[in-house]
Write a protein that holds these residues in place. Structure first.
Motif, PDB file in Angstrom:
ATOM      1  N   ALA A  27       0.828  -1.208   0.000  1.00 40.17           N
ATOM      2  CA  ALA A  27       0.000   0.000   0.000  1.00 40.17           C
ATOM      3  C   ALA A  27       0.862   1.258   0.000  1.00 40.17           C
ATOM      4  N   HIS A 221      -7.044   1.827   6.827  1.00 41.35           N
ATOM      5  CA  HIS A 221      -6.730   2.255   5.466  1.00 41.35           C
ATOM      6  C   HIS A 221      -5.553   3.232   5.500  1.00 41.35           C
ATOM      7  N   LYS A 223      -3.732   6.439   3.193  1.00 43.22           N
ATOM      8  CA  LYS A 223      -3.959   7.377   2.097  1.00 43.22           C
ATOM      9  C   LYS A 223      -3.041   8.577   2.259  1.00 43.22           C
ATOM     10  N   LEU A 230      -6.334   3.035   0.593  1.00 37.70           N
ATOM     11  CA  LEU A 230      -6.041   1.624   0.343  1.00 37.70           C
ATOM     12  C   LEU A 230      -6.185   0.812   1.628  1.00 37.70           C
TER      13      LEU A 230
END
Length: 289
Positions: A27, A221, A223, A230
């Protein structure tokens, strides 16, 4: 087979992070690569550093008072020796001194100690009109931040000296920075490995501080600004359901509010991403012509 009870649970074990390092690295690499490509397509002449954020979604929301969580990271996001200046918005009905005091009180309440100076927008406009005064200002501090609500008004009042010295203010969402369930753990100037180390350390710290530890984490997540978020962890079921005696009506209402907020945030992020992509495509078309 009888369900386990709280007495049978190893407290340390259920709080321990079980984050997949491979997913985190993938990621981070994807987000950093996207940021680099976006910089190249925009042909930026100055550093466009962005923060890497972790977004946290939990199954149960603590009903206690909101507080700042302090988590140690192996690679500092910013050095403590860096002098930071914040350009704040003008608070309605307050003079400059009151605006500065309002922001300083907010920082003190939240444990933020590395902001050396606060300049309200009206003071920036009134006191730094000349080229020489702006050049002195940009030399006084290592880094500038600006409230997101007045960021669009800065360009005419900062000048090329901020661009030339790679110190153009970084946009900060004051409300999300303090109150949203997200945290900055690195910048796009970090190496991928250092950023991964910080993400792992941050999640390990979170699991020791939030209610129910790792089992309470529904999703994580990663970002950067204007990027998609992601996923690096998703859980389909609350693993401590058996330990809960009741689900209170207040908990359900809080969960609904959180889901609504997350949906609105996701929709806003998607719109901003589409807008950025359209701008990038237009610039590429112009260059090809």
């Amino acid at each position: 087979m009888a369900c386990p009870t709280k007495q049978h649970v190893d407290i340390v074990e259920f709080r321990k992070s079980r984050l997949n390092t491979v997913k985190v690295r993938q990621a981070v690499l994807a987000l950093f690569s996207q940021h680099k490509l976006k910089q190249q397509s925009n042909s930026t002449l100055f550093s466009d550093e962005k923060y890497l954020q972790i977004q946290l979604t939990t199954w149960k929301i603590s009903g206690g008072k909101k507080k700042l969580l302090k988590i140690n990271l192996p690679h500092p996001v910013r050095s403590d020796d860096v002098d930071i200046c914040l350009i704040s918005r003008d608070e309605p009905g307050k003079d400059s001194e009151s605006c500065i005091q309002h922001v300083q009180d907010l920082f003190q309440e939240k444990g933020v100690s590395n902001i050396k100076e606060v300049i309200p927008l009206k003071d920036l406009i009134a006191e730094y009109k000349s080229f020489e005064s702006r050049r002195k200002l940009v030399r006084m501090y290592d880094m500038f931040l600006a409230d997101k609500r007045i960021f669009h008004r800065l360009a005419p009042h900062t000048g090329k000296e901020f661009y030339k010295r790679n110190k153009y203010p970084i946009r900060v969402d004051m409300e999300k920075f303090f109150f949203h369930s997200s945290m900055c753990v690195a910048t796009t100037e970090h190496s991928v490995e250092d950023a991964v180390d910080n993400v792992i350390a941050a999640v390990e710290g979170l699991t020791t501080k939030i209610s129910n530890g790792w089992n309470n984490i529904k999703a994580l997540h990663l970002k950067v600004e204007h990027s998609i978020a992601l996923p690096i962890h998703e859980s389909l079921v609350f693993e401590d359901w058996w330990a809960e005696n009741k689900i209170f009506k207040e908990d359900i209402q809080k969960m609904k509010r959180q889901l609504t907020l997350e949906k609105r945030t996701a929709e806003t992020d998607d719109k901003e991403e589409v807008s950025e992509q359209k701008k990038a495509r237009k610039k590429v078309k112009r260059k090809t012509k």
